[in-house]
Design a protein around this motif. Structure first.
Motif, PDB file in Angstrom:
ATOM      1  N   UNK A  38       0.904  -1.066  -0.056  1.00  0.00           N
ATOM      2  CA  UNK A  38      -0.023  -0.135  -0.015  1.00  0.00           C
ATOM      3  C   UNK A  38       1.151   1.228  -0.216  1.00  0.00           C
ATOM      4  N   UNK A  39       0.666   2.227  -0.909  1.00  0.00           N
ATOM      5  CA  UNK A  39       1.413   3.146  -1.052  1.00  0.00           C
ATOM      6  C   UNK A  39       0.599   4.486  -0.978  1.00  0.00           C
ATOM      7  N   UNK A  40       0.532   5.173   0.086  1.00  0.00           N
ATOM      8  CA  UNK A  40      -0.108   6.827  -0.125  1.00  0.00           C
ATOM      9  C   UNK A  40       0.491   7.600  -1.111  1.00  0.00           C
ATOM     10  N   UNK A  41      -0.121   8.629  -1.499  1.00  0.00           N
ATOM     11  CA  UNK A  41       0.511   9.796  -2.067  1.00  0.00           C
ATOM     12  C   UNK A  41       1.672  10.368  -1.256  1.00  0.00           C
ATOM     13  N   UNK A  42       2.528  10.779  -2.055  1.00  0.00           N
ATOM     14  CA  UNK A  42       3.893  11.177  -1.286  1.00  0.00           C
ATOM     15  C   UNK A  42       3.482  12.725  -0.818  1.00  0.00           C
ATOM     16  N   UNK A  43       4.116  13.223   0.354  1.00  0.00           N
ATOM     17  CA  UNK A  43       3.894  14.378   0.679  1.00  0.00           C
ATOM     18  C   UNK A  43       5.117  15.120   0.092  1.00  0.00           C
ATOM     19  N   UNK A  44       4.831  16.403  -0.517  1.00  0.00           N
ATOM     20  CA  UNK A  44       5.730  17.000  -1.455  1.00  0.00           C
ATOM     21  C   UNK A  44       5.672  18.559  -1.045  1.00  0.00           C
ATOM     22  N   UNK A  45       6.685  18.925  -0.356  1.00  0.00           N
ATOM     23  CA  UNK A  45       6.822  20.301   0.481  1.00  0.00           C
ATOM     24  C   UNK A  45       7.845  21.170   0.164  1.00  0.00           C
ATOM     25  N   UNK A  46       8.025  22.363  -0.315  1.00  0.00           N
ATOM     26  CA  UNK A  46       9.040  23.178  -0.599  1.00  0.00           C
ATOM     27  C   UNK A  46       9.452  23.921   0.728  1.00  0.00           C
ATOM     28  N   UNK A  47      10.827  23.908   1.055  1.00  0.00           N
ATOM     29  CA  UNK A  47      11.062  24.573   2.297  1.00  0.00           C
ATOM     30  C   UNK A  47      11.868  25.942   1.505  1.00  0.00           C
ATOM     31  N   UNK A  48      11.716  27.079   1.872  1.00  0.00           N
ATOM     32  CA  UNK A  48      12.207  28.211   1.250  1.00  0.00           C
ATOM     33  C   UNK A  48      13.626  28.621   2.239  1.00  0.00           C
ATOM     34  N   UNK A  49      14.605  28.908   1.651  1.00  0.00           N
ATOM     35  CA  UNK A  49      15.863  29.315   2.405  1.00  0.00           C
ATOM     36  C   UNK A  49      16.134  30.713   2.460  1.00  0.00           C
ATOM     37  N   UNK A  50      17.057  31.154   3.263  1.00  0.00           N
ATOM     38  CA  UNK A  50      17.382  32.623   3.296  1.00  0.00           C
ATOM     39  C   UNK A  50      17.852  33.283   2.183  1.00  0.00           C
ATOM     40  N   UNK A  51      18.303  32.431   1.145  1.00  0.00           N
ATOM     41  CA  UNK A  51      18.580  32.854  -0.248  1.00  0.00           C
ATOM     42  C   UNK A  51      17.430  32.904  -1.318  1.00  0.00           C
ATOM     43  N   UNK A  52      16.423  32.397  -0.762  1.00  0.00           N
ATOM     44  CA  UNK A  52      15.022  32.567  -1.343  1.00  0.00           C
ATOM     45  C   UNK A  52      15.142  31.216  -2.549  1.00  0.00           C
ATOM     46  N   UNK A  53      16.032  30.460  -2.372  1.00  0.00           N
ATOM     47  CA  UNK A  53      16.100  29.348  -3.064  1.00  0.00           C
ATOM     48  C   UNK A  53      15.106  28.327  -2.300  1.00  0.00           C
ATOM     49  N   UNK A  54      14.932  27.069  -2.677  1.00  0.00           N
ATOM     50  CA  UNK A  54      14.294  26.212  -1.945  1.00  0.00           C
ATOM     51  C   UNK A  54      14.891  24.775  -1.632  1.00  0.00           C
ATOM     52  N   UNK A  56      13.261  20.637  -1.306  1.00  0.00           N
ATOM     53  CA  UNK A  56      12.015  19.920  -1.350  1.00  0.00           C
ATOM     54  C   UNK A  56      11.953  18.730  -0.283  1.00  0.00           C
ATOM     55  N   UNK A  57      11.098  18.823   0.437  1.00  0.00           N
ATOM     56  CA  UNK A  57      10.922  17.955   1.584  1.00  0.00           C
ATOM     57  C   UNK A  57      10.041  16.814   0.910  1.00  0.00           C
TER      58      UNK A  57
END
Length: 328
Positions: A38-54, A56-57
């Motif tokens: 069984x495989x639920x849909x994965x969580x996909x989140x963006x973590x913004x950094x101080x340099x405004x780059x990101x 991905x979690x």
């Protein structure tokens, strides 16, 4: 009462030194064949950094009822190259699904690299020409060497080309694999060697296409491993149009620009995907149909692959540990 399980930490070095790709591929093929995981849909989140780059979690759980379970927590940070770190960092917790006891904590950077490479090789088993003996590796990150070796375990490679934006990194890979049975060299140009490769494998964090459809020739197999975000892509529209499309799973297609962008533009639809690994491993689709067919496999990434790999490494590690205990 259930017996208390022995907990292990499985490090990067063990994975890198002990992986047998045919055995790992067998575990993956079995997992895609039985449809019990069984495989639920994965969580996909963006973590913004101080340099405004990101960064991905990604949080990716999977389990088989009454058997085992696991969850991978990783971050993907393209800027890590500035710190001489792998772009993927994380951990995999492998547990007993019946009791919830921890069985292993597995270093997830190498777990991801080697299960991804084995998944691509498993797809190649069904999709590349059986006579394929040349590979173009596009990308010089942590996936490059596992991908080359995994593809070699399926097809008897005689020649390998390596391309990267940093030619020194490509040369380093060449040097590390110089004692393999195939001839390996770096190249400054993808186009220069494209026609010479039966298999083209790409594992990059590119936002612009590197593989162009105009260069494809009949019989080639394209293996796309990067492009894990909707705005990243390694292939252009023409490449997608000219190829028969396969994926590991349709579940996460909208998270990969290689397919999400042409679908959004109306160039293709989800219906253009011929089959996934469930179909291939389960015998519902035979894969390549002719020598002239151009096949393309898009590895989207799927938690089932992590769980299958965790099973493989856990049993391998415990066997090695038992043998060492008996011999001491």
């Amino acid at each position: 009462m259930p017996k208390e399980s022995t907990y292990h930490f499985i490090p990067k070095q063990f994975i890198e030194n002990n992986t047998d790709f045919p055995s790992l591929m067998t575990h993956l093929e079995q997992a895609f064949s039985n449809r019990m995981i069984i495989v639920p849909k994965r969580h996909h989140h963006e973590l913004l950094n101080k340099s405004h780059s990101s960064s991905t979690l990604l949080i990716m759980p999977a389990w088989e009822n009454g058997h085992d379970a696991g969850i991978k927590i990783v971050t993907v940070n393209p800027d890590n190259t500035k710190h001489t770190l792998s772009s993927i960092q994380g951990s995999y917790l492998y547990t007993d699904a019946l009791t919830g006891q921890k069985k292993a904590d597995i270093e997830a950077t190498s777990l991801t690299a080697y299960r991804t490479a084995a998944t691509s090789a498993l797809a190649s088993k069904y999709l590349s020409l059986k006579t394929a003996d040349s590979l173009l590796m596009i990308g010089t990150g942590m996936l490059a060497i596992p991908l080359i070796l995994a593809h070699h375990s399926v097809r008897n490679l005689k020649k390998v080309f390596v391309w990267g934006r940093n030619i020194q990194k490509a040369n380093d890979i060449v040097d590390r694999l110089k004692n393999q049975t195939f001839e390996i060299s770096s190249t400054h140009s993808i186009e220069k060697v494209f026609d010479q490769a039966d298999i083209i494998s790409a594992a990059t964090l590119s936002k612009t296409p590197l593989i162009k459809g105009e260069y494809l020739r009949p019989g080639q197999h394209v293996d796309l491993v990067g492009s894990f975000k909707p705005d990243y892509r390694e292939s252009d529209d023409q490449c997608i149009i000219r190829s028969t499309l396969f994926v590991d799973t349709v579940q996460n297609i909208n998270q990969s620009g290689d397919l999400a962008i042409p679908i959004k533009k109306g160039v293709i639809s989800i219906g253009n995907v011929e089959a996934d690994l469930f179909d291939l491993c389960g015998g519902n689709n035979l894969g390549r149909k002719s020598e002239n067919q151009i096949t393309l496999f898009k590895s989207v990434g799927y938690a089932l692959e992590d769980l299958a790999a965790a099973r493989y490494y856990y049993h391998l590690f415990t066997n090695v540990h038992q043998q060492e205990t008996l011999s001491s």
